[in-house]
Motif scaffolding. Structure first.
Motif, PDB file in Angstrom:
ATOM      1  N   GLY A   1       0.766  -1.237   0.000  1.00 56.20           N
ATOM      2  CA  GLY A   1       0.000   0.000   0.000  1.00 56.20           C
ATOM      3  C   GLY A   1       0.796   1.286   0.000  1.00 56.20           C
ATOM      4  O   GLY A   1       0.230   2.372   0.175  1.00 56.20           O
ATOM      5  N   PHE A   2       2.105   1.228  -0.248  1.00 61.06           N
ATOM      6  CA  PHE A   2       2.927   2.434  -0.283  1.00 61.06           C
ATOM      7  C   PHE A   2       2.879   3.069  -1.676  1.00 61.06           C
ATOM      8  O   PHE A   2       2.766   2.379  -2.685  1.00 61.06           O
ATOM      9  N   SER A   3       3.013   4.398  -1.732  1.00 56.24           N
ATOM     10  CA  SER A   3       2.887   5.140  -2.988  1.00 56.24           C
ATOM     11  C   SER A   3       4.084   4.918  -3.904  1.00 56.24           C
ATOM     12  O   SER A   3       5.240   5.090  -3.487  1.00 56.24           O
ATOM     13  N   VAL A   4       3.807   4.597  -5.160  1.00 57.12           N
ATOM     14  CA  VAL A   4       4.885   4.438  -6.132  1.00 57.12           C
ATOM     15  C   VAL A   4       5.477   5.782  -6.528  1.00 57.12           C
ATOM     16  O   VAL A   4       6.605   5.848  -7.016  1.00 57.12           O
ATOM     17  N   ILE A   5       4.737   6.863  -6.314  1.00 58.80           N
ATOM     18  CA  ILE A   5       5.289   8.184  -6.608  1.00 58.80           C
ATOM     19  C   ILE A   5       6.507   8.450  -5.723  1.00 58.80           C
ATOM     20  O   ILE A   5       7.490   9.064  -6.153  1.00 58.80           O
TER      21      ILE A   5
ATOM     22  N   ASN B   1       8.943  14.282 -19.541  1.00 59.65           N
ATOM     23  CA  ASN B   1       8.640  14.087 -20.959  1.00 59.65           C
ATOM     24  C   ASN B   1       7.367  13.280 -21.147  1.00 59.65           C
ATOM     25  O   ASN B   1       6.563  13.565 -22.038  1.00 59.65           O
ATOM     26  N   TYR B   2       7.160  12.276 -20.280  1.00 58.36           N
ATOM     27  CA  TYR B   2       5.929  11.481 -20.365  1.00 58.36           C
ATOM     28  C   TYR B   2       4.719  12.369 -20.090  1.00 58.36           C
ATOM     29  O   TYR B   2       3.708  12.301 -20.797  1.00 58.36           O
ATOM     30  N   VAL B   3       4.831  13.211 -19.073  1.00 57.85           N
ATOM     31  CA  VAL B   3       3.733  14.121 -18.749  1.00 57.85           C
ATOM     32  C   VAL B   3       3.475  15.069 -19.916  1.00 57.85           C
ATOM     33  O   VAL B   3       2.326  15.333 -20.292  1.00 57.85           O
TER      34      VAL B   3
ATOM     35  N   ALA C   1      -3.135  10.292 -11.398  1.00 58.69           N
ATOM     36  CA  ALA C   1      -3.010   9.187 -12.351  1.00 58.69           C
ATOM     37  C   ALA C   1      -1.764   9.339 -13.220  1.00 58.69           C
ATOM     38  O   ALA C   1      -1.000   8.382 -13.407  1.00 58.69           O
ATOM     39  N   VAL C   2      -1.548  10.538 -13.757  1.00 62.69           N
ATOM     40  CA  VAL C   2      -0.411  10.721 -14.657  1.00 62.69           C
ATOM     41  C   VAL C   2       0.903  10.671 -13.887  1.00 62.69           C
ATOM     42  O   VAL C   2       1.918  10.170 -14.399  1.00 62.69           O
ATOM     43  N   LEU C   3       0.926  11.140 -12.640  1.00 55.79           N
ATOM     44  CA  LEU C   3       2.166  11.086 -11.862  1.00 55.79           C
ATOM     45  C   LEU C   3       2.498   9.662 -11.435  1.00 55.79           C
ATOM     46  O   LEU C   3       3.670   9.290 -11.378  1.00 55.79           O
ATOM     47  N   ASN C   4       1.483   8.858 -11.114  1.00 54.46           N
ATOM     48  CA  ASN C   4       1.740   7.443 -10.831  1.00 54.46           C
ATOM     49  C   ASN C   4       2.433   6.786 -12.020  1.00 54.46           C
ATOM     50  O   ASN C   4       3.451   6.112 -11.877  1.00 54.46           O
TER      51      ASN C   4
END
Length: 464
Positions: free
Chosen positions: A20-24, A56-58, A319-322
């Motif tokens: 449950g830890f954030s991938v960000i 760049n992905y963002v 969503a996009v930052l994940n």
């Protein structure tokens, strides 16, 4: 040591995501761990590899996340999403609860609603019908995932999801590439996935397990008498599909923009003009869909317009930052010496045959490493896309097959525990990896297996 570092970093990221830890937060930490074990400098790796690739992905894909999320909130606030879901459930009945949820999610996804937002829109009705039919709640995430994260995400031709739009710029194709391959994949994934979920439901009910008690995040189901007509509710979804098709097939092919977009200040590469215009088509279609969503039920939208736009914008950021964080993680891994050993083995799979097997394995592996279908596919096509295209041209293979295989393979092992969509879906439903991940993973295996089965059939039957 470098390969061990990659495996260790991925294992730790999966483990903490499962917990449950954030991938960000932890994607950059474990990317730097892998870099350290490979003898690379920490801070330059973070600031010159991880962050630029995240950014760049963002830059490239944020419009799809933003517009998709706002579109989903507009459909929700107008009552259109609820109207469509209730109409489907009403026709099929509670004995077909799972199929009703799958179709509800599939229609929204194929209509252009962001995958992340579909879960928000469908969950309340999924919970209601699962409770009425006394089906275990733990099966809801896999059921929603079956409708939103599989065939409508990347297999069925024309889907406007980003997993189907990314290959366009690499192979100069469009959203409808390789329709026979995609339609066969859709049929196989749908029938097999439904059969698996129905089997799981029967086994649970035979064991006396029902919906369950004391669940978290239980929705309050309120009867809404101000829902728009289901056919009218479908208009925004249909408009996204139709406008995308018209612009990509009838308008943009006759619009010569190469002479100005390839020059300053735009500097679009000539090889990317078609893919760029196809992306424009999708952006325009989503904007039209949003406007229609707002105007089909003005009574419901009145006073909620700012709420819908703001909520969609905020939701799209998470969503996009994940996903972008996982892309950053994957690009750090990609830069390591140990990864180059792995990559060389991937590109040399079946060197005397077609590129499809190599492409499918490579995309699947990287989607698993990054925990992102779009992220993993972007990395592979950035690295090997030109080689795959040259390989296909040498053997007379249509680039459309490269497009469809890359898209479908990306929707395979991406849904490991650290996947952003999986984490979001479990959070929405109030369930944990321990409760529901087994069935999500089973759907993942079905999707992955279907892609490789079709590659085998294509090698024999040579269909496109």
């Amino acid at each position: 040591m470098g390969v061990i570092g990659i495996i260790l970093a991925l294992g730790l990221l999966i483990f903490l995501a499962y917990r449950g830890f954030s991938v960000i937060v932890f994607a950059p930490i474990f990317a730097l761990l892998a870099a350290l074990l490979s003898g690379m400098a920490l801070m330059p790796t973070y600031t010159e590899i991880f962050l630029p690739n995240l950014a760049n992905y963002v830059k490239v894909y944020f419009p799809f996340f933003l517009l998709g999320a706002i579109f989903g909130k507009a459909m929700e606030q107008s009552g259109a999403a609820k109207s469509i879901a209730k109409a489907i459930i009403g026709k099929l009945g509670k004995e077909r609860a799972m199929v009703a949820v799958i179709l509800s999610a599939a229609i929204l996804t194929y209509g252009g609603v962001s995958l992340f937002v579909v879960a928000f829109a469908v969950y309340p009705f999924a919970a209601a019908i699962f409770k009425e039919a006394d089906i275990p709640k733990r099966l809801i995430p896999a059921t929603i995932g079956m409708g939103a994260f599989t065939f409508t995400m990347d297999a069925i031709p024309g889907t406007p999801q980003i997993q189907n739009s990314i290959p366009m710029k690499f192979f100069n194709t469009d959203l409808y590439a390789a329709p026979v391959f995609g339609i066969l994949g859709t049929i196989i994934v749908f029938t097999t996935g439904v059969a698996y979920l129905e089997w799981r439901k029967r086994k649970a009910q035979e064991a006396g397990e029902g919906y369950g008690q004391n669940h978290k995040n239980e929705p309050v189901i309120v009867e809404d008498t101000n829902l728009p007509n289901p056919l009218l509710s479908a208009l925004p979804l249909v408009s996204v599909l139709v406008i995308t098709l018209i612009l990509q097939k009838m308008v943009f092919p006759h619009w010569d923009i190469t002479s100005w977009v390839t020059l300053a200040p735009y500097n679009v590469a000539k090889t990317g003009v078609v893919g760029t215009m196809n992306n424009w088509a999708l952006i325009i279609a989503l904007v039209v869909g949003i406007i229609l969503s707002f105007i089909i039920n003005p009574k419901s939208i009145k006073g909620n317009l700012a709420t819908a736009i703001n909520a969609g914008a905020i939701g799209s950021l998470l969503a996009v930052l994940n996903t972008a964080s996982e892309v950053g993680f994957g690009n750090v891994i990609k830069s390591l010496p140990g990864f180059k050993v792995i990559a060389n083995h991937l590109i040399n799979i079946n060197p005397n045959g077609s590129p499809l097997l190599s492409e499918a394995v490579s995309v699947n592996v990287l989607a698993g490493v990054t925990g992102s279908a779009s992220g993993g596919m972007s990395i592979v096509l950035d690295m090997f896309g030109k080689q795959y295209l040259d390989w296909a041209n040498r053997i007379g293979m249509s680039p459309e097959l490269l497009h469809r295989v890359a898209a479908m393979a990306s929707g395979g092992m991406d849904t490991l525990p650290h996947n952003g969509a999986v984490i979001t879906l479990l959070g929405i439903t109030g369930l944990t990896h321990k409760q529901s991940y087994r069935d999500i993973f089973a759907i993942t295996i079905i999707k992955t297996g279907t892609c490789f089965l079709l590659i085998l059939l294509q090698s024999v039957l040579h269909f496109v």
